[in-house]
Design a protein around this motif. Structure first.
Motif, PDB file in Angstrom:
ATOM      1  N   CYS A  20       6.068 -15.286  31.095  1.00  0.00           N
ATOM      2  CA  CYS A  20       7.435 -15.064  31.567  1.00  0.00           C
ATOM      3  C   CYS A  20       7.566 -13.653  32.137  1.00  0.00           C
ATOM      4  O   CYS A  20       6.820 -12.754  31.760  1.00  0.00           O
ATOM      5  CB  CYS A  20       8.370 -15.379  30.400  1.00  0.00           C
ATOM      6  N   ALA A  21       8.459 -13.487  33.090  1.00  0.00           N
ATOM      7  CA  ALA A  21       8.642 -12.163  33.721  1.00  0.00           C
ATOM      8  C   ALA A  21      10.124 -11.916  33.934  1.00  0.00           C
ATOM      9  O   ALA A  21      10.877 -12.841  34.264  1.00  0.00           O
ATOM     10  CB  ALA A  21       7.902 -12.116  35.047  1.00  0.00           C
ATOM     11  N   THR A  22      10.533 -10.661  33.752  1.00  0.00           N
ATOM     12  CA  THR A  22      11.949 -10.297  33.923  1.00  0.00           C
ATOM     13  C   THR A  22      12.055  -9.136  34.896  1.00  0.00           C
ATOM     14  O   THR A  22      11.238  -8.211  34.855  1.00  0.00           O
ATOM     15  CB  THR A  22      12.547  -9.871  32.562  1.00  0.00           C
ATOM     16  N   ALA A  23      13.047  -9.193  35.771  1.00  0.00           N
ATOM     17  CA  ALA A  23      13.251  -8.076  36.713  1.00  0.00           C
ATOM     18  C   ALA A  23      14.738  -7.859  36.950  1.00  0.00           C
ATOM     19  O   ALA A  23      15.545  -8.792  36.837  1.00  0.00           O
ATOM     20  CB  ALA A  23      12.558  -8.386  38.031  1.00  0.00           C
ATOM     21  N   PHE A  24      15.062  -6.620  37.276  1.00  0.00           N
ATOM     22  CA  PHE A  24      16.456  -6.269  37.617  1.00  0.00           C
ATOM     23  C   PHE A  24      16.507  -5.770  39.058  1.00  0.00           C
ATOM     24  O   PHE A  24      15.607  -5.060  39.506  1.00  0.00           O
ATOM     25  CB  PHE A  24      16.977  -5.157  36.688  1.00  0.00           C
ATOM     26  N   ALA A  25      17.568  -6.121  39.781  1.00  0.00           N
ATOM     27  CA  ALA A  25      17.816  -5.518  41.101  1.00  0.00           C
ATOM     28  C   ALA A  25      19.299  -5.187  41.215  1.00  0.00           C
ATOM     29  O   ALA A  25      20.151  -5.951  40.733  1.00  0.00           O
ATOM     30  CB  ALA A  25      17.407  -6.471  42.218  1.00  0.00           C
ATOM     31  N   PRO A  26      19.603  -4.043  41.823  1.00  0.00           N
ATOM     32  CA  PRO A  26      21.016  -3.665  41.952  1.00  0.00           C
ATOM     33  C   PRO A  26      21.700  -4.383  43.110  1.00  0.00           C
ATOM     34  O   PRO A  26      21.044  -4.781  44.079  1.00  0.00           O
ATOM     35  CB  PRO A  26      20.929  -2.163  42.265  1.00  0.00           C
ATOM     36  N   SER A  27      22.992  -4.494  43.002  1.00  0.00           N
ATOM     37  CA  SER A  27      23.793  -4.956  44.130  1.00  0.00           C
ATOM     38  C   SER A  27      23.854  -3.803  45.146  1.00  0.00           C
ATOM     39  O   SER A  27      23.498  -2.670  44.807  1.00  0.00           O
ATOM     40  CB  SER A  27      25.179  -5.283  43.587  1.00  0.00           C
ATOM     41  N   ASN A  28      24.271  -4.043  46.365  1.00  0.00           N
ATOM     42  CA  ASN A  28      24.423  -2.930  47.316  1.00  0.00           C
ATOM     43  C   ASN A  28      25.612  -3.135  48.235  1.00  0.00           C
ATOM     44  O   ASN A  28      26.044  -4.264  48.451  1.00  0.00           O
ATOM     45  CB  ASN A  28      23.121  -2.711  48.112  1.00  0.00           C
ATOM     46  N   ILE A  29      26.126  -2.011  48.733  1.00  0.00           N
ATOM     47  CA  ILE A  29      27.259  -2.049  49.669  1.00  0.00           C
ATOM     48  C   ILE A  29      26.798  -1.360  50.949  1.00  0.00           C
ATOM     49  O   ILE A  29      26.303  -0.221  50.893  1.00  0.00           O
ATOM     50  CB  ILE A  29      28.461  -1.239  49.126  1.00  0.00           C
ATOM     51  N   ALA A  30      26.987  -2.016  52.089  1.00  0.00           N
ATOM     52  CA  ALA A  30      26.554  -1.405  53.353  1.00  0.00           C
ATOM     53  C   ALA A  30      27.587  -0.394  53.854  1.00  0.00           C
ATOM     54  O   ALA A  30      28.796  -0.660  53.826  1.00  0.00           O
ATOM     55  CB  ALA A  30      26.318  -2.483  54.394  1.00  0.00           C
ATOM     56  N   LEU A  31      27.084   0.752  54.292  1.00  0.00           N
ATOM     57  CA  LEU A  31      27.946   1.758  54.946  1.00  0.00           C
ATOM     58  C   LEU A  31      27.877   1.568  56.452  1.00  0.00           C
ATOM     59  O   LEU A  31      28.772   1.955  57.189  1.00  0.00           O
ATOM     60  CB  LEU A  31      27.479   3.171  54.562  1.00  0.00           C
ATOM     61  N   CYS A  32      26.775   1.003  56.923  1.00  0.00           N
ATOM     62  CA  CYS A  32      26.667   0.518  58.307  1.00  0.00           C
ATOM     63  C   CYS A  32      26.223  -0.930  58.160  1.00  0.00           C
ATOM     64  O   CYS A  32      25.175  -1.219  57.580  1.00  0.00           O
ATOM     65  CB  CYS A  32      25.636   1.340  59.091  1.00  0.00           C
ATOM     66  N   LYS A  33      27.052  -1.847  58.639  1.00  0.00           N
ATOM     67  CA  LYS A  33      26.899  -3.265  58.279  1.00  0.00           C
ATOM     68  C   LYS A  33      25.860  -4.006  59.100  1.00  0.00           C
ATOM     69  O   LYS A  33      25.650  -3.702  60.285  1.00  0.00           O
ATOM     70  CB  LYS A  33      28.240  -4.001  58.485  1.00  0.00           C
ATOM     71  N   TYR A  34      25.293  -5.001  58.452  1.00  0.00           N
ATOM     72  CA  TYR A  34      24.450  -6.006  59.119  1.00  0.00           C
ATOM     73  C   TYR A  34      25.378  -7.133  59.528  1.00  0.00           C
ATOM     74  O   TYR A  34      26.034  -7.733  58.671  1.00  0.00           O
ATOM     75  CB  TYR A  34      23.387  -6.443  58.103  1.00  0.00           C
ATOM     76  N   TRP A  35      25.493  -7.392  60.815  1.00  0.00           N
ATOM     77  CA  TRP A  35      26.340  -8.512  61.255  1.00  0.00           C
ATOM     78  C   TRP A  35      25.732  -9.135  62.502  1.00  0.00           C
ATOM     79  O   TRP A  35      25.816  -8.577  63.587  1.00  0.00           O
ATOM     80  CB  TRP A  35      27.791  -8.048  61.496  1.00  0.00           C
ATOM     81  N   GLY A  36      25.061 -10.219  62.354  1.00  0.00           N
ATOM     82  CA  GLY A  36      24.446 -10.939  63.480  1.00  0.00           C
ATOM     83  C   GLY A  36      22.953 -11.108  63.271  1.00  0.00           C
ATOM     84  O   GLY A  36      22.278 -10.187  62.834  1.00  0.00           O
ATOM     85  N   LYS A  37      22.467 -12.325  63.584  1.00  0.00           N
ATOM     86  CA  LYS A  37      21.038 -12.616  63.376  1.00  0.00           C
ATOM     87  C   LYS A  37      20.352 -12.809  64.716  1.00  0.00           C
ATOM     88  O   LYS A  37      20.883 -13.491  65.595  1.00  0.00           O
ATOM     89  CB  LYS A  37      20.888 -13.910  62.577  1.00  0.00           C
ATOM     90  N   ARG A  38      19.136 -12.259  64.841  1.00  0.00           N
ATOM     91  CA  ARG A  38      18.358 -12.573  66.047  1.00  0.00           C
ATOM     92  C   ARG A  38      17.457 -13.776  65.802  1.00  0.00           C
ATOM     93  O   ARG A  38      16.987 -14.400  66.729  1.00  0.00           O
ATOM     94  CB  ARG A  38      17.585 -11.357  66.550  1.00  0.00           C
TER      95      ARG A  38
END
Ligand code: PMV
Length: 332
Positions: free
Chosen positions: A19-37
């Protein structure tokens, strides 16, 4: 997507742990990602920059499941196999099974982000899942590769592999191998984020569909790439000089410019609630009155306030219901 995973796992051998356990933080963008290529590989049209939320995020524990299907738990409750949450995780795990003896998994996800805060947990969720997979399978992937794998689950998850300020490079290659996140070497202990919850209701239009609609129909979207390019330069300068006014002004401008592209989509994407607008006016008034307070806002009605330690008590008396995060002073 499977081809992309294969490329990343090319030189890895898998040796499963119990078994394996990991933590990752949430994040807030200050310059946003909006749109996919590229929607398949989740490649963005623009680079973005975020701040990770310290100890607020997702802890995921992974173990092999003897049943012929995954068992997905969320905050102590087993999820229906057909629920959106369980399906999203199982479909993500499908990308990896051929490298993992075709195993099925028990995935225990714990979010410590207050659910009422209306914060997206997909970023920290997919990042924690990828970190747990890496550990469980005994791979030795670099953080860069892990961020590219997390990106396949949710774009913003690429940034949640790291703490502090993070940039996700959009990249140019069609194969997606140059679209990864990396940390920015800036520590800003007085930096504060306040989550101002307006509503914890699920948003009507998710980010995938919202981006799609904006890039396909918004006449203002063509201005977005140059907005991002300028904002990234300003944010890097602000971070280098710990210039909070420049940082706050730029982050707020960037978020509102993103919402302008959404408003010009057809049909329009209006994520603000009346209360969102009311609180934006309050923030502007407080700033006029001398308080160094700014905000950013994602594809939803909730505001994320940006300020420094010196202003914390004034900000908390103006917004007593605020959840305050000190991204550099919590142990994670
Ligand atoms: O990662 P996604 O697909 O949930 O998209 C995130 C979109 C925004 O939150 C609006 C912006 C961002 O960069 O986080």
């Amino acid at each position: 997507m499977k081809g992309f995973v294969k490329k990343i796992l090319e030189n890895q051998t898998s040796c499963a742990k119990e078994c394996a356990t990991a933590f990752a933080p949430s994040n807030i963008a200050l310059c946003k990602y909006w749109g996919k290529r590229d929607p398949q590989l989740n490649l963005p049209l623009n680079s973005s920059l975020s701040i990770s939320l310290g100890s607020l995020g997702t802890k995921t524990t992974l173990s092999a499941c003897t049943k012929q299907k995954d068992e997905i738990w969320l905050n102590g409750t087993v999820q229906d196999t057909n629920s959106i949450f369980a399906k999203r995780i199982s479909e993500f795990l499908d990308l990896f099974r051929e490298h993992l003896n075709n195993s099925f998994f028990t995935v225990r996800t714990e979010n410590n982000i207050p659910t009422a805060a209306g914060l997206a947990s997909s970023a920290s969720g997919f990042a924690a899942l990828v970190l747990a997979l890496n550990d469980w399978a005994g791979w030795n992937l670099s953080r860069r590769d892990l961020s590219m794998l997390a990106r396949l689950g949710s774009g913003s998850a690429a940034r949640s592999i790291f703490t502090g300020f993070v940039q996700w490079h959009a990249g140019h290659q069609a194969d997606g191998m140059d679209s990864f996140a990396e940390p920015i070497d800036v520590v800003w202990p007085d930096f504060r984020i306040g989550i101002l919850t307006i509503s914890d209701q699920k948003k009507a239009v998710g980010s995938r569909e919202g981006m799609n609609r904006t890039t396909n129909t918004s006449t203002l979207y063509k201005a977005w790439p140059s907005q991002v390019e300028n904002d990234l330069k300003k944010l890097h300068k602000a971070l280098r000089h710990r210039d909070f006014t420049r940082l706050g002004t730029t982050a707020e401008h960037n978020a509102l410019a993103m919402h302008a592209t959404m408003l010009a989509a057809c049909p329009p994407l209006l994520y603000f609630q009346p209360e969102t607008i009311k609180q934006i006016h309050r923030i502007h008034q407080l700033r006029t009155d001398g308080l160094a307070l700014y905000f950013t806002i994602d594809a939803g009605p909730n505001l994320k306030l940006l300020f420094q330690k010196e202003q914390q008590s004034a900000v908390q008396s103006a917004f007593p219901e605020l959840t305050v995060i000190a991204p550099f002073s919590e142990n994670i």
